[in-house]
Design a protein around this motif. Structure first.
Motif, PDB file in Angstrom:
ATOM      1  N   ALA A  48      43.456  12.920  31.507  1.00 55.11           N
ATOM      2  CA  ALA A  48      43.181  12.586  32.900  1.00 55.11           C
ATOM      3  C   ALA A  48      44.341  11.797  33.516  1.00 55.11           C
ATOM      4  O   ALA A  48      44.751  12.063  34.654  1.00 55.11           O
ATOM      5  N   VAL A  49      44.879  10.854  32.779  1.00 51.03           N
ATOM      6  CA  VAL A  49      46.013  10.062  33.278  1.00 51.03           C
ATOM      7  C   VAL A  49      47.238  10.953  33.459  1.00 51.03           C
ATOM      8  O   VAL A  49      47.940  10.850  34.471  1.00 51.03           O
ATOM      9  N   ALA A  50      47.493  11.844  32.503  1.00 53.31           N
ATOM     10  CA  ALA A  50      48.644  12.741  32.608  1.00 53.31           C
ATOM     11  C   ALA A  50      48.516  13.677  33.812  1.00 53.31           C
ATOM     12  O   ALA A  50      49.499  13.937  34.511  1.00 53.31           O
ATOM     13  N   ALA A  51      47.314  14.146  34.074  1.00 55.03           N
ATOM     14  CA  ALA A  51      47.101  15.017  35.232  1.00 55.03           C
ATOM     15  C   ALA A  51      47.339  14.257  36.532  1.00 55.03           C
ATOM     16  O   ALA A  51      47.958  14.785  37.466  1.00 55.03           O
ATOM     17  N   ALA A  52      46.876  13.023  36.599  1.00 52.57           N
ATOM     18  CA  ALA A  52      47.078  12.216  37.806  1.00 52.57           C
ATOM     19  C   ALA A  52      48.558  11.919  38.034  1.00 52.57           C
ATOM     20  O   ALA A  52      49.061  12.013  39.157  1.00 52.57           O
ATOM     21  N   VAL A  53      49.268  11.578  36.972  1.00 56.35           N
ATOM     22  CA  VAL A  53      50.701  11.294  37.087  1.00 56.35           C
ATOM     23  C   VAL A  53      51.461  12.555  37.486  1.00 56.35           C
ATOM     24  O   VAL A  53      52.350  12.508  38.348  1.00 56.35           O
ATOM     25  N   GLY A  54      51.119  13.682  36.892  1.00 56.03           N
ATOM     26  CA  GLY A  54      51.775  14.941  37.240  1.00 56.03           C
ATOM     27  C   GLY A  54      51.560  15.318  38.688  1.00 56.03           C
ATOM     28  O   GLY A  54      52.481  15.741  39.386  1.00 56.03           O
TER      29      GLY A  54
END
Length: 81
Positions: A48-54
């Protein structure tokens, strides 16, 4: 050691019963199962964090590219005589 704290290697548990392969596999499943649940929670949070950062990076690149394009583009005006 003479104090009795060292394992004698007889293959018996603290209460005097023999340890079977199924006892060992049950214990390993308990240990791995608990760790697997924690790892699954952490990995879902990391996704979830990686998707938000991306998403944030793509949005920032779009906005900065748009601004730069407006600043560097030439305005051509056609006038009929």
């Amino acid at each position: 050691m003479a104090d009795g704290n060292r394992d004698t290697g007889t293959g018996s548990s603290a209460d005097g019963q023999r340890i079977t392969p199924s006892d060992i596999s049950d214990r390993v499943r308990q240990l791995v199962g608990g760790a697997g649940d924690a790892a699954e929670q952490v990995s879902s949070a990391a996704v979830a964090v990686a998707a938000a950062v991306g998403t944030g990076l793509v949005l920032a690149a779009f906005l900065f590219g748009r601004r730069r394009g407006r600043r560097r583009s030439t305005l051509v005006e056609v006038v009929r005589v």
